[in-house]
Write an enzyme that holds these catalytic residues in place. Sequence first.
Site, PDB file in Angstrom:
ATOM      1  N   SER A 105      -4.337  -8.821   8.333  1.00  0.00           N
ATOM      2  CA  SER A 105      -3.749  -7.492   8.401  1.00  0.00           C
ATOM      3  C   SER A 105      -3.091  -7.389   9.772  1.00  0.00           C
ATOM      4  O   SER A 105      -3.734  -7.577  10.803  1.00  0.00           O
ATOM      5  CB  SER A 105      -4.856  -6.451   8.248  1.00  0.00           C
ATOM      6  OG  SER A 105      -4.424  -5.230   8.780  1.00  0.00           O
ATOM      7  N   ARG A 133       0.363   5.390  17.153  1.00  0.00           N
ATOM      8  CA  ARG A 133      -0.009   6.358  16.124  1.00  0.00           C
ATOM      9  C   ARG A 133       0.303   7.817  16.462  1.00  0.00           C
ATOM     10  O   ARG A 133       0.814   8.547  15.619  1.00  0.00           O
ATOM     11  CB  ARG A 133      -1.496   6.205  15.755  1.00  0.00           C
ATOM     12  CG  ARG A 133      -1.832   4.852  15.128  1.00  0.00           C
ATOM     13  CD  ARG A 133      -0.979   4.598  13.909  1.00  0.00           C
ATOM     14  NE  ARG A 133      -1.269   3.336  13.264  1.00  0.00           N
ATOM     15  CZ  ARG A 133      -0.420   2.314  13.205  1.00  0.00           C
ATOM     16  NH1 ARG A 133       0.768   2.411  13.752  1.00  0.00           N
ATOM     17  NH2 ARG A 133      -0.733   1.205  12.573  1.00  0.00           N
ATOM     18  N   ASP A 191       0.822  -1.225   0.000  1.00  0.00           N
ATOM     19  CA  ASP A 191       0.000   0.000   0.000  1.00  0.00           C
ATOM     20  C   ASP A 191       0.850   1.267   0.000  1.00  0.00           C
ATOM     21  O   ASP A 191       0.701   2.125  -0.854  1.00  0.00           O
ATOM     22  CB  ASP A 191      -0.910   0.047   1.242  1.00  0.00           C
ATOM     23  CG  ASP A 191      -2.097  -0.902   1.124  1.00  0.00           C
ATOM     24  OD1 ASP A 191      -2.400  -1.322   0.001  1.00  0.00           O
ATOM     25  OD2 ASP A 191      -2.698  -1.218   2.170  1.00  0.00           O
ATOM     26  N   ASP A 239      -6.977   4.235  12.751  1.00  0.00           N
ATOM     27  CA  ASP A 239      -5.648   4.828  12.623  1.00  0.00           C
ATOM     28  C   ASP A 239      -5.646   6.154  11.873  1.00  0.00           C
ATOM     29  O   ASP A 239      -4.891   7.064  12.209  1.00  0.00           O
ATOM     30  CB  ASP A 239      -4.691   3.823  11.962  1.00  0.00           C
ATOM     31  CG  ASP A 239      -4.387   2.663  12.900  1.00  0.00           C
ATOM     32  OD1 ASP A 239      -4.509   2.862  14.130  1.00  0.00           O
ATOM     33  OD2 ASP A 239      -4.037   1.569  12.424  1.00  0.00           O
TER      34      ASP A 239
HETATM   35  N1  ARG Z   1      -8.269  -2.303  16.135  1.00  0.00           N
HETATM   36  C1  ARG Z   1      -6.983  -1.877  16.529  1.00  0.00           C
HETATM   37  C2  ARG Z   1      -6.934  -0.420  16.841  1.00  0.00           C
HETATM   38  O1  ARG Z   1      -7.777   0.259  16.406  1.00  0.00           O
HETATM   39  C3  ARG Z   1      -5.919  -2.303  15.604  1.00  0.00           C
HETATM   40  C4  ARG Z   1      -5.860  -1.677  14.248  1.00  0.00           C
HETATM   41  C5  ARG Z   1      -4.665  -2.261  13.614  1.00  0.00           C
HETATM   42  N2  ARG Z   1      -4.428  -2.082  12.263  1.00  0.00           N
HETATM   43  C6  ARG Z   1      -4.072  -3.085  11.443  1.00  0.00           C
HETATM   44  N3  ARG Z   1      -3.557  -2.761  10.323  1.00  0.00           N
HETATM   45  N4  ARG Z   1      -4.234  -4.335  11.747  1.00  0.00           N
HETATM   46  O2  ARG Z   1      -6.078   0.065  17.502  1.00  0.00           O
END
Ligand code: ARG
Length: 398
Positions: A174, A93, A13, A122
């Site tokens: 993922s 993040r 990506d 995110d």
């Molecule tokens: N649900 C989790 C959060 O919002 C993880 C998101 C993770 N992203 C991923 N690319 N798997 O913090």
Amino acid sequence: MSKIVLAYSGGLDTTCIIPWLKENYKADVVAFCANLGESEDEKVLGKRALDAGASEFYFEDLREKFIDEYVMPALRVGAVYEDNYLLATALARPLIGKELVAVAHKTRADAVAHGCTGKGNDQVRFELAVSTLDNNLKVIAPVREWKFKSREEELKYVTSKGIRIEDKGGGKYSLDRNLWGISIECGELEDPWNEPPKESYVIVKPVDETPDKPARVLIEFKDARPVKLDGKKMSALDMITALNKLGGEHGVGRVDMVEDRVVGIKSREVYEAPAGTILFRALRALESLVLEKDQMHNQRKLAMEYARLVYEGKWFSPLRESIQGFCASSNRQLEGEVKMRLFKGNAVVTGRKSPFSLYAPELATYTEKDQFEHSSAKGFIELWGLPLKVWGKISKGK
Ligand code: ARG
């Protein structure tokens, strides 16, 4: 727009985003990569970004900063979202967002970009961090804008631009990984009824493959920070690394939950956080020994609010700072040792002690050493229950 700093992970990506931004925004792209405990090599990532057309590549080892300024405060507060998630991704993040802004200033860029989709958390976390720290920077989210519908289409585009990238298929899941934990989504996990298959395990062993003998650990805390493991002084970063390995070996730290995302949808998530789970439980055990009752109950309530703020992208907020301030004060005396047993997926506290313990053996004991004033209990209960007694008489228990 002349220059854009991209949060680059090295995956398909964000690699595809480089030529796409150049083509669609006619700008130079600076790739920025943060190491928060993932294993990819700086040189490999740099080459990949430059080959894809980035004009510059920045790599920052943020592991210590991440642990000291993000993970440790959250641990000390006791932050956990919806009872289970220790916020590994959510805590990373804002730090990446902050560094993106710093690189943008250093390189005189006028925008930043990220590779998040339009329905995750995110994007919210990155964009709130950036707009709070520098509202003049524009944020671009190509994945929300472009037309590609699959990895194949992305790959085709990249190849058409003369860029050769090896697509490892991205796996079935993922993944987002850092020292504090791993977030695992997609594939058959999308159905909340499906049991997570063995291939979805990353650093935690499935329970039927863990040793038949328990491991025991002794963790020492000072000022609510872990400072020694089994009597050996070590940094929080080293301790987390060690406990991830040992805990993972014993099947500790897997979480399977359905959670509420900021954008309003429920999603099924699987997490692995062996060190986080162990340290979180150990510190709570110490709190229960050292904190005064009202202080502890209020800290637990604030922890829930803090977790929600972090989860929802409001790391850079006055309330988050204030709650940390409260906990820094209430945890001043959080010092002592906790013993734990790791076995077949469980991390159980087996003992705790502290020089500031409020546990009074002469009051708690059921032996002849007991000094508790038993006769006071009668009057106490009478007044304690008085409002209910009056209510009971009127309502007749209905
Ligand atoms: N649900 C989790 C959060 O919002 C993880 C998101 C993770 N992203 C991923 N690319 N798997 O913090």
